[in-house]
Scaffold this active site. Sequence first.
Site, PDB file in Angstrom:
ATOM      1  N   TYR A 142       0.824  -1.200   0.000  1.00 53.26           N
ATOM      2  CA  TYR A 142       0.000   0.000   0.000  1.00 53.26           C
ATOM      3  C   TYR A 142       0.862   1.255   0.000  1.00 53.26           C
ATOM      4  O   TYR A 142       2.066   1.210   0.266  1.00 53.26           O
ATOM      5  CB  TYR A 142      -0.953  -0.003   1.198  1.00 53.26           C
ATOM      6  N   LYS A 190       6.551  -1.989   1.847  1.00 57.76           N
ATOM      7  CA  LYS A 190       5.379  -1.391   2.502  1.00 57.76           C
ATOM      8  C   LYS A 190       4.161  -2.312   2.332  1.00 57.76           C
ATOM      9  O   LYS A 190       3.283  -2.081   1.503  1.00 57.76           O
ATOM     10  CB  LYS A 190       5.098  -0.002   1.947  1.00 57.76           C
ATOM     11  N   GLU A 226      12.006   2.424  14.184  1.00 55.47           N
ATOM     12  CA  GLU A 226      11.126   3.487  13.681  1.00 55.47           C
ATOM     13  C   GLU A 226       9.870   3.533  14.533  1.00 55.47           C
ATOM     14  O   GLU A 226       9.692   2.737  15.450  1.00 55.47           O
ATOM     15  CB  GLU A 226      10.760   3.222  12.223  1.00 55.47           C
ATOM     16  N   LEU A 249      11.174   1.219   7.040  1.00 53.84           N
ATOM     17  CA  LEU A 249      10.559   1.653   5.793  1.00 53.84           C
ATOM     18  C   LEU A 249      11.347   2.837   5.240  1.00 53.84           C
ATOM     19  O   LEU A 249      11.729   3.736   5.989  1.00 53.84           O
ATOM     20  CB  LEU A 249       9.108   2.067   6.042  1.00 53.84           C
TER      21      LEU A 249
END
Length: 286
Positions: A32, A150, A182, A206
């Site tokens: 996505y 992702k 993260e 990411l």
Amino acid sequence: MRTVYVNGEYLPENEAKVSIFDRGFLMADGVYEVTSVLGGKLIDFDGHAVRLERSLSELDMPAPISKDDLLEVHRELVRLNGIDEGLIYLQITRGAPDDRDFVFPDPEKVTPTVVLFTQNKPGLAANPQAAKGIKVISIEDIRWGRRDIKTVQLLYPSMGKMMAKKAGCDDAWMVEEGKVTEGTSNNAYIVKGGKIITRHLSNDILHGITRAAVLRFAREAQMEVEERSFTIEEAQSADEAFITSASTFVMPVVEIDGVTLGDGTPGKVAPRLREIYLDESLKAAM
């Protein structure tokens, strides 16, 4: 009622349907992207399109729609839903074979599923939370090893946000082998002695589109940037901290695991970066 996009059709949201055999539903076999909209225009669309292509490639999933066509779909959804400020969510799954199976279906027999919808968020750019900052907690990072893709595997990040909420905080930073990876849906940064520090790119995090833009703008503004890992303890003793994402842009962090940073208010670097990012991104918006 929103108009959404499903496999080539623009539909009222209550008429949109996806097969129960879709691998995104059964296997989280999908990717996505989320693109922000400011002033009715798309922010960083090219970056999101490039990352989408990479995510599909890493999963050996064919791209079912061209970049140009995808851009037109984004623009049409903005128009149809009257979005001035908000987000566009895009999801592509491997599609719906005739039955459930762990083995990937033959790409010549199964067409990927493409879904897009908008989220109207007036005041996205003028978010009052940016003026006061957010509070985060730390949690163990127990996700799979390919966080650079992702994918729609978002259960643990969702759990992390709930852990933060139960602790009276806004978000969580994930920690692996003593170092921050993260946030649950964002990249993490600290500022020490005027230097911006954030984890280096790898499969562990990411590759944020907003991250790339913010670091580019920071360097252009003659700010020093160091890409390396850091601990929660180092973050707690930092001058500032912040996160970046497509939905928060640059958001100051003022508390980490109950420890207040500085005087408990955003410092100078994060607010300045937010200002630069919004100004420059609006100039290049599509």
